[in-house]
Design a protein around this motif. Structure first.
Motif, PDB file in Angstrom:
ATOM      1  N   HIS A 390       0.992  -1.276   0.085  1.00  0.00           N
ATOM      2  CA  HIS A 390      -0.007   0.037   0.119  1.00  0.00           C
ATOM      3  C   HIS A 390       0.897   1.301   0.056  1.00  0.00           C
ATOM      4  O   HIS A 390       0.749   2.113  -0.931  1.00  0.00           O
ATOM      5  N   CYS A 391       1.736   1.555   0.884  1.00  0.00           N
ATOM      6  CA  CYS A 391       2.707   2.601   1.007  1.00  0.00           C
ATOM      7  C   CYS A 391       2.046   3.721   0.590  1.00  0.00           C
ATOM      8  O   CYS A 391       2.388   4.570  -0.307  1.00  0.00           O
ATOM      9  N   THR A 392       1.000   4.386   1.388  1.00  0.00           N
ATOM     10  CA  THR A 392       0.231   5.368   1.018  1.00  0.00           C
ATOM     11  C   THR A 392       0.679   6.759   1.249  1.00  0.00           C
ATOM     12  O   THR A 392       0.777   7.609   0.254  1.00  0.00           O
ATOM     13  N   LEU A 393       0.872   7.088   2.437  1.00  0.00           N
ATOM     14  CA  LEU A 393       1.037   8.733   2.832  1.00  0.00           C
ATOM     15  C   LEU A 393       2.415   8.745   3.100  1.00  0.00           C
ATOM     16  O   LEU A 393       3.255   8.145   4.116  1.00  0.00           O
ATOM     17  N   LEU A 394       3.251   9.403   2.133  1.00  0.00           N
ATOM     18  CA  LEU A 394       4.840   9.449   2.151  1.00  0.00           C
ATOM     19  C   LEU A 394       5.109  11.037   2.431  1.00  0.00           C
ATOM     20  O   LEU A 394       4.352  11.816   2.140  1.00  0.00           O
ATOM     21  N   THR A 395       6.460  10.897   2.704  1.00  0.00           N
ATOM     22  CA  THR A 395       7.098  12.255   2.822  1.00  0.00           C
ATOM     23  C   THR A 395       8.366  12.092   1.982  1.00  0.00           C
ATOM     24  O   THR A 395       8.835  11.036   1.772  1.00  0.00           O
ATOM     25  N   ASP A 396       9.233  13.507   1.689  1.00  0.00           N
ATOM     26  CA  ASP A 396      10.381  13.468   0.976  1.00  0.00           C
ATOM     27  C   ASP A 396      11.508  12.273   1.533  1.00  0.00           C
ATOM     28  O   ASP A 396      12.034  11.487   1.086  1.00  0.00           O
ATOM     29  N   THR A 397      11.556  12.665   3.086  1.00  0.00           N
ATOM     30  CA  THR A 397      12.561  11.776   3.586  1.00  0.00           C
ATOM     31  C   THR A 397      12.289  10.474   3.623  1.00  0.00           C
ATOM     32  O   THR A 397      13.135   9.383   3.524  1.00  0.00           O
ATOM     33  N   LEU A 398      11.161   9.871   3.694  1.00  0.00           N
ATOM     34  CA  LEU A 398      10.824   8.533   3.681  1.00  0.00           C
ATOM     35  C   LEU A 398      10.868   8.073   2.314  1.00  0.00           C
ATOM     36  O   LEU A 398      11.527   6.905   2.179  1.00  0.00           O
ATOM     37  N   ILE A 399      10.782   8.643   1.125  1.00  0.00           N
ATOM     38  CA  ILE A 399      11.161   8.137  -0.090  1.00  0.00           C
ATOM     39  C   ILE A 399      12.465   8.060  -0.176  1.00  0.00           C
ATOM     40  O   ILE A 399      12.841   7.111  -0.777  1.00  0.00           O
ATOM     41  N   GLN A 400      13.504   8.850   0.071  1.00  0.00           N
ATOM     42  CA  GLN A 400      14.687   8.816   0.047  1.00  0.00           C
ATOM     43  C   GLN A 400      15.221   7.689   0.792  1.00  0.00           C
ATOM     44  O   GLN A 400      16.099   6.876   0.379  1.00  0.00           O
ATOM     45  N   ARG A 401      14.500   7.217   2.008  1.00  0.00           N
ATOM     46  CA  ARG A 401      15.002   6.142   2.721  1.00  0.00           C
ATOM     47  C   ARG A 401      14.662   4.647   2.004  1.00  0.00           C
ATOM     48  O   ARG A 401      15.397   3.890   2.019  1.00  0.00           O
ATOM     49  N   MET A 402      13.651   4.770   1.324  1.00  0.00           N
ATOM     50  CA  MET A 402      13.259   3.934   0.615  1.00  0.00           C
ATOM     51  C   MET A 402      14.154   3.690  -0.674  1.00  0.00           C
ATOM     52  O   MET A 402      14.631   2.600  -1.030  1.00  0.00           O
ATOM     53  N   ARG A 403      14.535   4.866  -1.087  1.00  0.00           N
ATOM     54  CA  ARG A 403      15.555   4.860  -2.502  1.00  0.00           C
ATOM     55  C   ARG A 403      16.676   4.201  -2.021  1.00  0.00           C
ATOM     56  O   ARG A 403      17.469   3.350  -2.527  1.00  0.00           O
ATOM     57  N   ALA A 404      17.439   4.384  -0.676  1.00  0.00           N
ATOM     58  CA  ALA A 404      18.631   3.863  -0.020  1.00  0.00           C
ATOM     59  C   ALA A 404      18.500   2.276  -0.223  1.00  0.00           C
ATOM     60  O   ALA A 404      19.612   1.689  -0.353  1.00  0.00           O
ATOM     61  N   LEU A 405      17.315   1.554   0.274  1.00  0.00           N
ATOM     62  CA  LEU A 405      17.195   0.163   0.249  1.00  0.00           C
ATOM     63  C   LEU A 405      16.651  -0.260  -0.909  1.00  0.00           C
ATOM     64  O   LEU A 405      16.641  -1.359  -1.069  1.00  0.00           O
ATOM     65  N   GLN A 406      16.124   0.475  -2.053  1.00  0.00           N
ATOM     66  CA  GLN A 406      15.585   0.062  -3.139  1.00  0.00           C
ATOM     67  C   GLN A 406      14.255  -0.788  -2.900  1.00  0.00           C
ATOM     68  O   GLN A 406      14.142  -1.894  -3.180  1.00  0.00           O
ATOM     69  N   VAL A 407      13.341  -0.192  -1.585  1.00  0.00           N
ATOM     70  CA  VAL A 407      12.016  -0.920  -1.338  1.00  0.00           C
ATOM     71  C   VAL A 407      11.313  -0.681  -2.265  1.00  0.00           C
ATOM     72  O   VAL A 407      11.045   0.226  -3.066  1.00  0.00           O
ATOM     73  N   ILE A 408      10.384  -1.671  -2.733  1.00  0.00           N
ATOM     74  CA  ILE A 408       9.365  -1.757  -3.689  1.00  0.00           C
ATOM     75  C   ILE A 408       8.028  -1.377  -2.944  1.00  0.00           C
ATOM     76  O   ILE A 408       7.550  -2.112  -2.170  1.00  0.00           O
ATOM     77  N   PRO A 409       7.507  -0.168  -3.543  1.00  0.00           N
ATOM     78  CA  PRO A 409       6.051   0.152  -2.926  1.00  0.00           C
ATOM     79  C   PRO A 409       5.082  -0.539  -3.662  1.00  0.00           C
ATOM     80  O   PRO A 409       4.909  -0.581  -5.039  1.00  0.00           O
ATOM     81  N   ALA A 410       4.024  -1.015  -3.288  1.00  0.00           N
ATOM     82  CA  ALA A 410       2.984  -1.684  -3.807  1.00  0.00           C
ATOM     83  C   ALA A 410       1.647  -1.146  -3.330  1.00  0.00           C
ATOM     84  O   ALA A 410       0.839  -1.536  -2.597  1.00  0.00           O
ATOM     85  N   PRO A 411       1.327   0.252  -4.255  1.00  0.00           N
ATOM     86  CA  PRO A 411       0.434   1.142  -3.640  1.00  0.00           C
ATOM     87  C   PRO A 411      -0.822   0.565  -4.457  1.00  0.00           C
ATOM     88  O   PRO A 411      -0.804  -0.139  -5.436  1.00  0.00           O
ATOM     89  N   PHE A 412      -2.099   1.097  -4.095  1.00  0.00           N
ATOM     90  CA  PHE A 412      -3.154   1.019  -4.718  1.00  0.00           C
ATOM     91  C   PHE A 412      -3.423   1.788  -6.059  1.00  0.00           C
ATOM     92  O   PHE A 412      -2.215   2.726  -6.079  1.00  0.00           O
ATOM     93  N   SER A 413      -4.176   1.359  -6.997  1.00  0.00           N
ATOM     94  CA  SER A 413      -4.055   2.077  -8.313  1.00  0.00           C
ATOM     95  C   SER A 413      -5.404   2.754  -8.546  1.00  0.00           C
ATOM     96  O   SER A 413      -5.544   3.281  -9.836  1.00  0.00           O
ATOM     97  N   CYS A 414      -6.158   3.004  -7.510  1.00  0.00           N
ATOM     98  CA  CYS A 414      -7.341   3.712  -7.683  1.00  0.00           C
ATOM     99  C   CYS A 414      -7.425   4.519  -6.245  1.00  0.00           C
ATOM    100  O   CYS A 414      -7.274   4.018  -5.127  1.00  0.00           O
TER     101      CYS A 414
END
Length: 540
Positions: A390-414
């Protein structure tokens, strides 16, 4: 984007044909030609024809290049210049569970409370004394107001009743159900759960997350092994009719996995399944020596599923800012402690499991990222492909942490409206170099790739509301999220997700060309045919 096959692409096609002897496959069993095929193969993005043998693509190129490979025994199918895409991958859904619900429960997917009451009442008239009357697919965003216990008392006075929200994290119960569960106006909220009260302090019948356990434990599970088989078969047909050729079951029990296997063995499974197993079942699978990747091209074991928080649409996700319209600075629910997430995650990671954790709110995402960071530091793996479901509500800081680990977000598509500029931030994910997937979380939303594409290109809902237009992406990017990225999230990008020699022959034929369609009209495009493994699994 080019609409036709260029000379350059023809030459690239020839290079793929030259590789055919390496595949050691004789004449193709099937050739599809006269198509407008977008392959998602960077070396040859467009083609007219494909050859298929042994359930895989063996050649991709122009009509002339591919047709000459066939013989009198080869089945040749004229695509009449229709657009062809790789089959879509619903990277987070609950197929077997929802299939069994379709078999057993009352569908409450309507905008009318009166129609819901009528359907429940009719089921109650047929139910033996004392049997629960169960509904599913309810969406309080469609009805004029949320359904409540008084509505359910009116519809089902003599049976306990429970209607589950289509998101799966909340439910609505009647007074008899509250009585049987021994829940009253003075009952405190359980840890990770909620019993909603009205302004006068009385129960409304709304129960959230862990609050549902008091009721669900009272409902006998009468599902048989054959029910799971039928559920898998039923939903796979529904998904295939929308162009979904692969899906990830996001929380599979051993019974669910058995259902998929039985449907496959019976020839009734029309899509491929990647099964995240529930954390509660982890030891069962580990004791059998099973970990992520076990299985075959039809049914494969995925990651271990944990929960950091609740649902954004049902207002139980764990947020740093309070929800609007809910008293007492309510910020949602924490469904697992950090210690629980870490201990289960570390054990699974060490045993060869992919980690896939449900986290919607920014605090839930922050918590699981901290767990992933710690586990990867202590037990480093080259390519763990951690997932956040789901990975729904993000901040820039969280996205950069995801980038460092190459975490895969599996969000809703609607999409939904709350805090829309930061919700399901597809543009931000892609710009950060992440590989987000597409998913429905069915039954939470329809498993309909054309709806996914329209949502991501427009960020406009069916009522005309714009939700985070800054997060719009292109059609090419959206298709890639729903195909190759879904395969990548399951370590299967070398098997599927594109149309190129060696890949599984999974594709869809559309009635209209999405590249020549207004983004607001994409939902109207019909899937004419769905092929899985070289066989048509759906034909309109």
């Amino acid at each position: 984007m080019a609409r036709s096959i260029s000379r350059r692409n023809f030459m690239q096609g020839i290079s793929s044909l030259l590789a055919l002897p390496l595949l050691r496959i004789g004449e193709p069993e099937t050739i599809l030609y006269n198509g407008n095929i977008w392959t998602l193969d960077e070396d040859q993005p467009w083609a007219q024809a494909v050859a298929i043998s042994g359930a895989r693509f063996v050649a991709v190129g122009s009509n002339a290049e591919v047709l000459r490979l066939g013989s009198a025994r080869t089945r040749k199918i004229d695509l009449a210049n229709n657009t062809v895409l790789p089959g879509f991958n619903d990277a987070h859904a609950h197929p077997v569970e929802s299939g069994v619900e379709h078999l057993r429960k009352v569908a409450c997917d309507t905008d009318s409370i009166e129609r819901i009451k009528t359907a429940l009442h009719e089921r109650a008239l047929k139910a033996p004394p004392g049997e629960w009357v169960l509904g599913f697919l309810y969406d309080d965003g469609k009805t004029p107001r949320p359904i409540n216990r008084h509505d359910l008392d009116d519809a089902v006075p003599d049976h306990p009743a429970l209607v589950q929200h289509r998101g799966g994290h909340t439910a609505f119960v009647n007074s008899l159900a509250l009585q049987l569960a021994q829940v009253n106006d003075q009952t405190p909220d359980p840890a990770g759960g909620r019993f909603e009260h009205d302004a006068d302090g009385h129960l409304t019948g709304f129960v959230g997350d862990a609050g549902m356990r008091a009721f669900l434990k009272l409902i006998p599970n009468r599902n048989t092994r054959d029910d799971y088989r039928q559920g898998a078969a039923l939903i796979s047909k529904l998904f295939a009719s929308k162009g979904v050729t692969s899906a990830c079951d996001a929380d599979a029990s051993p019974e669910d996995v058995q259902g998929y296997q039985d449907a496959r063995d019976a020839g009734e499974l029309t899509m491929r399944i990647y099964c995240h197993v529930s954390a509660a079942s982890l030891d069962h699978f580990m004791d059998a020596g099973i970990h992520s990747g076990f299985g075959d091209e039809w049914v494969r074991i995925g990651g271990v599923k944990q929960y950091a928080d609740g649902s954004i649409s049902e207002r139980t996700a764990w947020l740093s800012e309070p929800y609007v319209g809910i008293p007492n600075d309510y910020v949602g629910l924490q469904l697992s402690s950090r210690e629980q997430l870490y201990e289960t995650g570390r054990k699974a990671h060490a045993a060869g499991w992919q980690l896939a954790t449900h986290a919607n709110g920014d605090l839930g995402i922050d918590r699981i990222l901290g767990v992933y960071e710690q586990i990867q530091k202590e037990l480093p793996k080259k390519d763990p492909r951690f997932r956040i479901e789901h990975c729904t509500l993000l901040t820039d800081t969280l996205i950069q942490r995801m980038r460092a680990l190459q975490v895969i977000p599996a969000p809703f598509s609607c999409y939904g409206k709350e805090r829309a500029q930061r919700m399901f931030p597809m543009r931000s994910f892609l710009d950060a170099g992440l590989r987000p997937t597409d998913s429905s979380d069915y039954t939470a939303s329809p498993s309909d790739p054309m709806m996914w594409l329209q949502s991501q290109l427009t960020r406009i809902d069916m009522k005309g509301n714009a939700w985070g237009p800054n997060q719009r992406i292109t059609l090419q990017e959206a298709i890639r999220c729903g195909t190759i990225n879904g395969a990548y999230s399951a370590f299967e990008e070398n098997l599927k997700g594109s149309i190129r020699p060696g890949q599984l022959a999974d594709l869809i034929v559309l009635a209209r060309n999405p590249f020549q369609t207004d983004p607001s009209e994409l939902l109207k495009i019909q899937v004419e045919r769905t092929m899985v493994g070289g066989s048509w699994k759906y034909e309109s």
